[in-house]
Design an enzyme around this catalytic site. Structure first.
Site, PDB file in Angstrom:
ATOM      1  N   CYS A   1      36.019  33.215  30.726  1.00  8.90           N
ATOM      2  CA  CYS A   1      35.566  33.926  31.913  1.00  8.90           C
ATOM      3  C   CYS A   1      34.056  33.821  32.036  1.00  8.90           C
ATOM      4  O   CYS A   1      33.331  33.832  31.040  1.00  8.90           O
ATOM      5  CB  CYS A   1      36.026  35.383  31.896  1.00  8.90           C
ATOM      6  SG  CYS A   1      35.038  36.480  30.906  1.00  8.90           S
ATOM      7  N   GLU A   2      33.612  33.716  33.265  1.00  7.72           N
ATOM      8  CA  GLU A   2      32.181  33.513  33.485  1.00  7.72           C
ATOM      9  C   GLU A   2      31.384  34.806  33.340  1.00  7.72           C
ATOM     10  O   GLU A   2      30.171  34.777  33.333  1.00  7.72           O
ATOM     11  CB  GLU A   2      31.925  32.855  34.846  1.00  7.72           C
ATOM     12  CG  GLU A   2      32.262  33.690  36.051  1.00  7.72           C
ATOM     13  CD  GLU A   2      32.081  32.881  37.344  1.00  7.72           C
ATOM     14  OE1 GLU A   2      32.325  31.666  37.322  1.00  7.72           O
ATOM     15  OE2 GLU A   2      31.693  33.500  38.356  1.00  7.72           O
ATOM     16  N   HIS A   3      32.067  35.939  33.203  1.00  6.16           N
ATOM     17  CA  HIS A   3      31.339  37.202  33.059  1.00  6.16           C
ATOM     18  C   HIS A   3      31.058  37.561  31.604  1.00  6.16           C
ATOM     19  O   HIS A   3      30.049  38.196  31.308  1.00  6.16           O
ATOM     20  CB  HIS A   3      32.131  38.334  33.733  1.00  6.16           C
ATOM     21  CG  HIS A   3      32.355  38.089  35.188  1.00  6.16           C
ATOM     22  ND1 HIS A   3      33.529  38.399  35.833  1.00  6.16           N
ATOM     23  CD2 HIS A   3      31.547  37.537  36.126  1.00  6.16           C
ATOM     24  CE1 HIS A   3      33.435  38.043  37.105  1.00  6.16           C
ATOM     25  NE2 HIS A   3      32.246  37.522  37.304  1.00  6.16           N
ATOM     26  N   HIS A   4      31.972  37.176  30.698  1.00  8.93           N
ATOM     27  CA  HIS A   4      31.803  37.535  29.286  1.00  8.93           C
ATOM     28  C   HIS A   4      31.889  36.327  28.362  1.00  8.93           C
ATOM     29  O   HIS A   4      31.773  36.468  27.158  1.00  8.93           O
ATOM     30  CB  HIS A   4      32.880  38.537  28.860  1.00  8.93           C
ATOM     31  CG  HIS A   4      32.939  39.774  29.710  1.00  8.93           C
ATOM     32  ND1 HIS A   4      33.732  39.874  30.833  1.00  8.93           N
ATOM     33  CD2 HIS A   4      32.270  40.948  29.602  1.00  8.93           C
ATOM     34  CE1 HIS A   4      33.570  41.063  31.386  1.00  8.93           C
ATOM     35  NE2 HIS A   4      32.687  41.736  30.672  1.00  8.93           N
TER      36      HIS A   4
ATOM     37  N   GLN B   1      39.626  33.562  37.349  1.00  5.77           N
ATOM     38  CA  GLN B   1      40.960  32.998  37.579  1.00  5.77           C
ATOM     39  C   GLN B   1      41.228  32.720  39.055  1.00  5.77           C
ATOM     40  O   GLN B   1      41.876  31.739  39.415  1.00  5.77           O
ATOM     41  CB  GLN B   1      42.020  33.951  37.006  1.00  5.77           C
ATOM     42  CG  GLN B   1      43.432  33.374  37.076  1.00  5.77           C
ATOM     43  CD  GLN B   1      44.440  34.295  36.432  1.00  5.77           C
ATOM     44  OE1 GLN B   1      44.149  34.912  35.433  1.00  5.77           O
ATOM     45  NE2 GLN B   1      45.623  34.398  37.012  1.00  5.77           N
TER      46      GLN B   1
ATOM     47  N   HIS C   1      43.307  37.966  29.886  1.00  2.00           N
ATOM     48  CA  HIS C   1      41.855  37.873  29.830  1.00  2.00           C
ATOM     49  C   HIS C   1      41.354  38.661  28.628  1.00  2.00           C
ATOM     50  O   HIS C   1      41.490  39.881  28.598  1.00  2.00           O
ATOM     51  CB  HIS C   1      41.250  38.435  31.123  1.00  2.00           C
ATOM     52  CG  HIS C   1      41.503  37.558  32.319  1.00  2.00           C
ATOM     53  ND1 HIS C   1      40.505  37.000  33.058  1.00  2.00           N
ATOM     54  CD2 HIS C   1      42.670  37.125  32.865  1.00  2.00           C
ATOM     55  CE1 HIS C   1      41.032  36.261  34.028  1.00  2.00           C
ATOM     56  NE2 HIS C   1      42.343  36.324  33.926  1.00  2.00           N
TER      57      HIS C   1
ATOM     58  N   CYS D   1      38.535  39.452  27.833  1.00  4.61           N
ATOM     59  CA  CYS D   1      37.474  40.427  28.133  1.00  4.61           C
ATOM     60  C   CYS D   1      38.072  41.789  28.477  1.00  4.61           C
ATOM     61  O   CYS D   1      37.362  42.796  28.458  1.00  4.61           O
ATOM     62  CB  CYS D   1      36.536  39.933  29.227  1.00  4.61           C
ATOM     63  SG  CYS D   1      37.304  39.644  30.819  1.00  4.61           S
TER      64      CYS D   1
END
Ligand SMILES: [Zn+2]
Length: 205
Positions: A97-100, A138, A166, A168
């Site tokens: 994931c691009e956030h975590h 996603q 996920h 995260c």
């Protein structure tokens, strides 16, 4: 559309950022993270870790160096008028994931109704893999897979369903280990024809 997407990808990087850092810089950054976590990157068990992490990241993010549109270039036209749905089911993938930068682990179902030509089935799995091996959300990955197949093959329709857990939110944050996220994108006859859509959804159940 896919060439527009690629142009946008390029536009996002300033010239300075577009210069790929040296591996030594990446390893130094990992040593910093280890120190920040509270451990000693110089101790025996960790001494090789930054190099291993750099190699692992190389694999996780190999998709940036690959062009998914190119994978679909070779098609076959001797199909005796075949015009029913083609579905590759349960394609396993791992993404981040691009956030975590936490793992996203799941499966994709990729379907299309051809319009005079088909593509080698392994190529559908490779398109999933190229987009998975990038920093992702996603929803975007689901759309990218469908849009690319639609733009390059120009079929009667495309359907993509992705189900993934996920890390995260399963191993940190709200800690919901049994949840998974389901996303889909339907184009052409998958969007317009309820029977086609239903047939595909039933296969992905
Ligand atoms: Zn995340």
């Amino acid at each position: 559309m896919s060439s527009n997407v690629r142009a946008l990808d390029r536009a996002r990087l300033s010239p300075a950022e577009a210069v790929r850092p040296e591996r030594a810089e990446v390893e130094a950054a990992i040593r910093t993270v280890i120190r920040w976590a509270g451990d000693d990157p110089g101790r025996d068990g960790l001494i090789e870790t930054p190099a291993r992490v750099a190699r692992a990241f190389e694999e996780y993010f190999a998709g940036y160096a690959q062009d998914p549109a190119e994978i679909l270039q070779k098609t076959f036209e001797e199909i005796e008028g075949y015009d029913e749905m083609i579905v590759l089911r349960g394609i396993g993938f791992e993404s981040h994931c691009e956030h975590h930068m936490a793992p996203i682990v799941g499966h994709a179902w990729v379907a299309y109704v051809p319009n005079g030509r088909v593509v080698g089935i392994s190529k559908l799995a490779r398109v999933v893999e190229v987009y998975a091996r990038r920093l992702q959300i996603q929803e975007k990955m689901t759309a990218q897979i469908a849009n690319t197949i639609n733009d390059v093959l120009k079929p009667q329709g495309v359907g993509v369903i992705v189900k993934a857990s996920h890390h995260c939110m399963t191993t940190r944050g709200v800690h919901k280990p049994d949840s998974d996220l389901v996303t889909s994108r339907m184009l052409g006859c998958f969007r317009d024809n309820p029977a086609t859509r239903q047939e595909f959804l039933a296969m992905a159940d």
